[in-house]
Design an enzyme around this catalytic site. Structure first.
Site, PDB file in Angstrom:
ATOM      1  CB  CYS A  29      -0.905  -0.067   1.241  1.00 32.22           C
ATOM      2  SG  CYS A  29      -1.711   1.465   1.686  1.00 32.22           S
ATOM      3  CB  CYS A  32       0.321   1.898   4.133  1.00 31.24           C
ATOM      4  SG  CYS A  32      -1.388   1.363   3.952  1.00 31.24           S
TER       5      CYS A  32
END
Length: 104
Positions: A29, A32
């Site tokens: 991600c 993230c």
């Protein structure tokens, strides 16, 4: 910032004396990864008032499913063992602090 798992989520988050900000994250991600330095700084600055942890959703499906996390990153604040706030998506540091002001 600490990593938590399905096995120690209860002890580290639910049983915490301090409010806990949990980032539900994944290695794949990009947003993230973008949040990592923001969360590390937050953990250092607010460590006496807020515990900051992250949980990898790919390795910890029980906790991820228990809190119905579908998007990464999802941030949840737990206080007294209960989720009191949830936020989805990366955000600038200032906005994150504003959103956390009512739980700190």
């Amino acid at each position: 910032m600490t990593d938590v798992t399905d096995e120690d989520f209860e002890a580290e988050v639910i049983g915490s004396e301090l409010p806990v900000l949990v980032e539900f994250t994944a290695d794949w991600c990009p947003p993230c990864r973008q949040m990592a330095p923001v969360l590390k700084a937050l953990a250092l600055e607010e460590g006496d008032r807020l515990k900051v942890v992250q949980l990898n959703v790919d390795h910890n499906p029980e906790t991820t499913n228990a809190y119905k996390v579908l998007s990464m990153p999802t941030f949840m604040v737990f206080r007294g063992g209960e989720p009191v706030k949830a936020m989805v998506g990366a955000r600038p540091r200032r906005r994150l602090l504003e959103e956390l002001s009512d739980v700190l």
